[in-house]
Design an enzyme around this catalytic site. Structure first.
Site, PDB file in Angstrom:
ATOM      1  CG  ASP A  30     -17.615  10.765 -52.562  1.00 21.86           C
ATOM      2  OD1 ASP A  30     -17.232   9.594 -52.697  1.00 21.86           O
ATOM      3  OD2 ASP A  30     -17.707  11.566 -53.520  1.00 21.86           O
ATOM      4  CB  ILE A  31     -15.080  15.432 -53.794  1.00 23.96           C
ATOM      5  CG1 ILE A  31     -14.792  16.917 -53.992  1.00 23.96           C
ATOM      6  CG2 ILE A  31     -15.073  14.684 -55.115  1.00 23.96           C
ATOM      7  CD1 ILE A  31     -13.357  17.201 -54.422  1.00 23.96           C
ATOM      8  CG  ASN A  96     -17.976   0.823 -56.158  1.00 28.00           C
ATOM      9  OD1 ASN A  96     -18.941   0.081 -56.014  1.00 28.00           O
ATOM     10  ND2 ASN A  96     -18.084   2.135 -56.173  1.00 28.00           N
ATOM     11  CD  GLU A 104     -15.663   6.791 -61.221  1.00 22.47           C
ATOM     12  OE1 GLU A 104     -15.452   7.819 -60.551  1.00 22.47           O
ATOM     13  OE2 GLU A 104     -16.637   6.645 -61.967  1.00 22.47           O
ATOM     14  CB  VAL A 105     -10.226   6.414 -56.297  1.00 22.63           C
ATOM     15  CG1 VAL A 105      -8.943   6.685 -55.516  1.00 22.63           C
ATOM     16  CG2 VAL A 105     -10.809   7.722 -56.835  1.00 22.63           C
ATOM     17  CG  HIS A 109     -12.571   4.094 -51.916  1.00 17.07           C
ATOM     18  ND1 HIS A 109     -11.694   3.793 -52.933  1.00 17.07           N
ATOM     19  CD2 HIS A 109     -13.773   4.327 -52.509  1.00 17.07           C
ATOM     20  CE1 HIS A 109     -12.338   3.856 -54.086  1.00 17.07           C
ATOM     21  NE2 HIS A 109     -13.598   4.164 -53.860  1.00 17.07           N
ATOM     22  CG  HIS A 111     -18.413   4.588 -51.631  1.00 22.12           C
ATOM     23  ND1 HIS A 111     -18.480   5.797 -52.285  1.00 22.12           N
ATOM     24  CD2 HIS A 111     -17.572   3.823 -52.375  1.00 22.12           C
ATOM     25  CE1 HIS A 111     -17.727   5.767 -53.375  1.00 22.12           C
ATOM     26  NE2 HIS A 111     -17.165   4.570 -53.457  1.00 22.12           N
TER      27      HIS A 111
HETATM   28  P1  AMP Z   1     -15.149   4.550 -56.565  1.00 21.06           P
HETATM   29  O1  AMP Z   1     -15.970   4.600 -57.805  1.00 21.06           O
HETATM   30  O2  AMP Z   1     -15.654   3.554 -55.563  1.00 21.06           O
HETATM   31  O3  AMP Z   1     -13.659   4.382 -56.878  1.00 21.06           O
HETATM   32  O4  AMP Z   1     -15.372   5.946 -55.868  1.00 21.06           O
HETATM   33  C1  AMP Z   1     -14.417   6.944 -55.766  1.00 21.06           C
HETATM   34  C2  AMP Z   1     -15.059   8.063 -54.993  1.00 21.06           C
HETATM   35  O5  AMP Z   1     -14.049   8.974 -54.604  1.00 21.06           O
HETATM   36  C3  AMP Z   1     -16.104   8.860 -55.785  1.00 21.06           C
HETATM   37  O6  AMP Z   1     -17.362   8.806 -55.088  1.00 21.06           O
HETATM   38  C4  AMP Z   1     -15.526  10.267 -55.824  1.00 21.06           C
HETATM   39  O7  AMP Z   1     -16.523  11.265 -55.732  1.00 21.06           O
HETATM   40  C5  AMP Z   1     -14.601  10.267 -54.634  1.00 21.06           C
HETATM   41  N1  AMP Z   1     -13.484  11.182 -54.705  1.00 21.06           N
HETATM   42  C6  AMP Z   1     -12.588  11.311 -55.735  1.00 21.06           C
HETATM   43  N2  AMP Z   1     -11.681  12.261 -55.441  1.00 21.06           N
HETATM   44  C7  AMP Z   1     -11.993  12.732 -54.200  1.00 21.06           C
HETATM   45  C8  AMP Z   1     -11.429  13.722 -53.358  1.00 21.06           C
HETATM   46  N3  AMP Z   1     -10.341  14.428 -53.710  1.00 21.06           N
HETATM   47  N4  AMP Z   1     -12.015  13.954 -52.164  1.00 21.06           N
HETATM   48  C9  AMP Z   1     -13.117  13.260 -51.800  1.00 21.06           C
HETATM   49  N5  AMP Z   1     -13.682  12.303 -52.549  1.00 21.06           N
HETATM   50  C10 AMP Z   1     -13.147  12.049 -53.744  1.00 21.06           C
END
Ligand code: AMP
Ligand code: ZN
Length: 121
Positions: A30-31, A96, A104-105, A109, A111
């Site tokens: 995770d970034i 999530n 958010e994405v 995925h 975590h």
């Molecule tokens: P969520 O809130 O479950 O959608 O989490 C999305 C996660 O993706 C967050 O913890 C971000 O830090 C992570 N994230 C977003 N962009 C990237 C990226 N380019 N590389 C790695 N992690 C990312």
């Protein structure tokens, strides 16, 4: 899927700190890590949310769950047993789902968040 950041990571159009890849799954750090160990396991197939998974995706979801402990072990936060047979170590697995779930994405995925509990909660 156009404009999906995780599809772009799968396609290597944008870089990631990958820790695992096979024909179905990719795992990368995770970034913005929330703990000493924080990585994401994603299916290469674009599914926007867990709620978009259908019965035909059950095997894929199972592979994600099966991979998590293996990678957690490799990343140094696996569960082991102490001399008394009690469990030590460990991590959280989190998916999530949707805006109220904090997603958010919009590419499914999981975590995996571990390391010292003191630094996590
Ligand atoms: P969520 O809130 O479950 O959608 O989490 C999305 C996660 O993706 C967050 O913890 C971000 O830090 C992570 N994230 C977003 N962009 C990237 C990226 N380019 N590389 C790695 N992690 C990312
Ligand atoms: Zn995607």
């Amino acid at each position: 899927m156009e404009n999906c950041i995780f599809c772009k990571i799968v396609a290597k159009q944008i870089p990631s700190d990958a820790i695992y890849e096979d024909e179905d799954l990719l795992a990368f750090k995770d970034i913005h890590p929330a703990a000493p160990v924080h990585f994401l396991i994603i299916p290469k197939l674009h599914l926007a949310t867990l709620a978009d998974a259908k019965p035909e995706h059950a095997e894929l979801l199972g592979k994600m769950l099966e991979l998590a402990p293996k990678l957690a072990q490799q990343q140094g936060c696996g569960v082991t047993k102490n001399a008394d047979g009690g469990h030590i170590g460990g991590y959280k697995t989190l998916i999530n789902t949707g805006p109220d779930g904090g997603q958010e994405v919009y590419h499914l995925h999981m975590h995996v968040i571990g390391g010292s509990k003191r630094n996590r909660d």
